[in-house]
Design a protein around this motif. Structure first.
Motif, PDB file in Angstrom:
ATOM      1  N   PHE A 179      46.088 120.626   8.915  1.00 20.48           N
ATOM      2  CA  PHE A 179      46.661 120.965   7.416  1.00 20.48           C
ATOM      3  C   PHE A 179      45.856 120.387   6.368  1.00 20.48           C
ATOM      4  CE2 PHE A 179      49.882 119.990   4.151  1.00 20.48           C
ATOM      5  CZ  PHE A 179      50.039 121.196   3.738  1.00 20.48           C
ATOM      6  N   HIS A 180      45.454 119.083   6.429  1.00 20.03           N
ATOM      7  CA  HIS A 180      44.640 118.534   5.535  1.00 20.03           C
ATOM      8  C   HIS A 180      43.017 119.022   5.429  1.00 20.03           C
ATOM      9  CE1 HIS A 180      47.108 114.533   5.761  1.00 20.03           C
ATOM     10  NE2 HIS A 180      47.674 115.608   5.006  1.00 20.03           N
ATOM     11  N   ILE A 181      42.726 119.354   6.329  1.00 23.82           N
ATOM     12  CA  ILE A 181      41.195 120.142   6.404  1.00 23.82           C
ATOM     13  C   ILE A 181      41.219 121.581   5.683  1.00 23.82           C
ATOM     14  CG2 ILE A 181      39.436 120.919   7.833  1.00 23.82           C
ATOM     15  CD1 ILE A 181      40.380 118.987   9.756  1.00 23.82           C
ATOM     16  N   LEU A 236      38.250 115.837  14.039  1.00 22.51           N
ATOM     17  CA  LEU A 236      39.428 115.984  13.264  1.00 22.51           C
ATOM     18  C   LEU A 236      39.815 114.944  12.265  1.00 22.51           C
ATOM     19  CD1 LEU A 236      41.858 118.167  15.390  1.00 22.51           C
ATOM     20  CD2 LEU A 236      40.487 119.040  13.833  1.00 22.51           C
ATOM     21  N   GLN A 237      39.809 113.835  12.943  1.00 24.60           N
ATOM     22  CA  GLN A 237      40.257 112.482  12.027  1.00 24.60           C
ATOM     23  C   GLN A 237      39.364 112.404  10.872  1.00 24.60           C
ATOM     24  OE1 GLN A 237      40.212 109.557  15.252  1.00 24.60           O
ATOM     25  NE2 GLN A 237      42.389 109.771  15.417  1.00 24.60           N
ATOM     26  N   VAL A 238      38.015 112.523  11.065  1.00 22.58           N
ATOM     27  CA  VAL A 238      37.071 112.084  10.148  1.00 22.58           C
ATOM     28  C   VAL A 238      37.061 113.214   8.839  1.00 22.58           C
ATOM     29  CG1 VAL A 238      34.622 112.027   9.435  1.00 22.58           C
ATOM     30  CG2 VAL A 238      35.464 110.838  11.439  1.00 22.58           C
ATOM     31  N   ALA A 239      37.297 114.566   9.420  1.00 22.33           N
ATOM     32  CA  ALA A 239      37.307 115.608   8.328  1.00 22.33           C
ATOM     33  C   ALA A 239      38.793 115.488   7.811  1.00 22.33           C
ATOM     34  CB  ALA A 239      37.326 116.858   9.296  1.00 22.33           C
ATOM     35  N   GLY A 240      39.748 115.256   8.230  1.00 22.20           N
ATOM     36  CA  GLY A 240      41.246 115.215   7.686  1.00 22.20           C
ATOM     37  C   GLY A 240      41.183 114.123   6.586  1.00 22.20           C
TER      38      GLY A 240
END
Length: 471
Positions: free
Chosen positions: A57-59, A169-173
């Motif tokens: 969602f954040h990405i 996913l964690q780094v991008a979010g």
């Protein structure tokens, strides 16, 4: 400027013209306020769900906001996120990875400043890029700290260290989270992971009771936006360079700079307070419980409003303004240079980094050099008053408290406006013109104090007090 359809472009231009703003500034304001409906959606539909849904969602929302503001120039941001993830994966917990991250992210940002620089303040892709630069460098440091023994880490480092390599996913979010994408604040990946996992809440397993705390910060942000929108147009930066300003009496020019500097900072307070409200609403602002068992929501606070408005000290303003960025620099630059064995050198290096992080214009270097000078002089003056029995008695007399506060606050406000001249005017020909018009009063005042305070100590501080200080 982002590439958009003609009808949308016309609507934004007309709205911006109606409110006396640039289109880029209007896009920024709209993007910041969009965080509130996005945060409400996240609260109601993603809280308690799998963490990867929050990351996605954040990405997605971050990419859309990036494109809305900067068009295809958003690729700069994306490139740095991908390369930072590869650095962590391929280089691991090594000094080489930290050095590579620091060098690459900083050089990329400075190159962006170099190729896009103008003589005016422009809202362009380097604005979120400077926020990202600190995030990515801090991420490398935190991952490196995760490989150290616990007894080698400070308490703060233990709380922020990453003990497993983060996923893409964690780094991008973390990078694209709408609450910190454009103007900050800075926060760690550990805190962001807790947000996605649903543990950043004052009631375990339930949505955080953060609506009212977020509304209060939003209300403050709207207040400062209103003040700036009403008064700001009467105090334009361009007026400082006009013959009309130069023809005014000396006292008028000093008073104008004092008021102008204070009001000019309100645009930063507006952005920070509004985005802090977004972070609080999602739960990211949760900072544990206070001594009374009440939840604290200041984890993402970038300004302490009451301290900012009431402190008579320049160091008080620094402590109340851009808090998360200053904390990041203190943690990742100042404290990590302790091996140099000099607090002054570490402080100078931290301020030099801050100056370059803001941009390549000479005005930034002058601004932070003046900050360094003022902080040193103010500390020496405070020590002199505290160590002198005579000055201590005088400054604590009830009859003198109010006059001294007014005088101190007047000097403090002038100290705020004076370094902001080069910060806002950028190039040497502009800020030099203004400084010449007020006869370099700030330089004269603080350099004179720097030279005379040691002699004043000999007069006002008894020898036994000096010996106590040495002991």
């Amino acid at each position: 400027m982002a590439v958009t359809a003609g009808s949308e472009l016309t609507l934004l231009q007309e709205t911006a013209a109606a409110v006396g703003s640039s289109e880029a500034a209007l896009r920024l304001i709209v993007s910041i306020f969009i965080g509130y409906p996005l945060a409400l959606f996240q609260r109601w539909y993603l809280f308690g769900k799998e963490a990867h849904l929050t990351y996605l969602f954040h990405i997605v929302t971050g990419l859309l906001l990036s494109y809305f503001n900067f068009g295809y120039q958003m690729c700069h941001f994306l490139l740095c996120v991908v390369l930072q993830f590869l650095i962590l994966r391929l280089m691991g917990r090594t000094v080489t990875a930290v050095f590579t991250s620091f060098s690459f992210q900083t050089i990329y940002l400075l190159a962006g400043y170099y190729y896009t620089a103008t003589d005016e303040y422009d809202i362009k892709w380097t604005m979120p890029q400077c926020v990202l630069t600190l995030k990515m460098i801090g991420l490398a440091f935190d991952y490196y700290d995760g490989g150290k023994a616990q007894d080698k880490l400070t308490k703060e480092q233990q709380q922020l260290a990453l003990y497993r390599v983060p996923s893409f996913l964690q780094v991008a979010g973390f990078s694209y989270f709408y609450g910190g994408l454009l103007v900050g604040p800075q926060f760690s990946l550990r805190c962001y992971q807790k947000l996605a996992e649903g543990t950043m809440t004052d009631v375990a397993g339930q949505r955080p009771n953060s609506i009212m705390p977020a509304a209060r910060r939003l209300g403050l942000g709207l207040f400062y936006l209103t003040v700036y929108a009403i008064i700001g147009p009467y105090l334009p930066d361009s007026y400082l360079l006009t013959d009309q300003f130069l023809d005014q009496p000396f006292w008028y020019r000093c008073v104008y700079l004092t008021i102008w500097g204070k009001i000019m900072l309100y645009k930063y307070l507006t952005c920070w307070l509004v985005t802090e409200g977004v972070c609080i609403l999602t739960g990211l602002g949760y900072n544990g419980m206070d001594a009374s068992g009440r939840p604290k929501w200041d984890s993402c606070a970038n300004v302490k409003v009451w301290l900012f408005e009431t402190t008579p000290l320049f160091t008080g303003t620094i402590a109340s303004f851009n808090i998360n960025t200053n904390a990041w620099v203190a943690r990742n630059v100042f404290k990590r240079l302790r091996f140099l064995g000099s607090k002054i050198i570490s402080q100078a290096a931290a301020l030099l980094f801050l100056a370059l992080w803001h941009g390549l214009h000479s005005g930034y270097l002058i601004c932070f050099s003046l900050e360094f000078l003022i902080v040193i002089v103010e500390k020496q003056a405070i020590d002199l008053v505290h160590e002198s029995p005579l000055l201590t008695r005088l400054t604590t007399l009830p009859a003198l408290k109010l006059p001294l506060y007014i005088a101190q606050q007047s000097i403090h406000w002038l100290c705020l406006g004076y370094p902001l001249v080069p910060f806002c005017l950028f190039t040497w020909d502009k800020w030099l013109r203004v400084y010449m018009s007020i006869y370099f009063i700030g330089h004269v005042l603080f350099l004179s104090l720097l030279l005379t305070l040691p002699y004043l100590r000999k007069v006002f501080v008894p020898r036994k007090e000096k010996l106590k200080k040495v002991e």
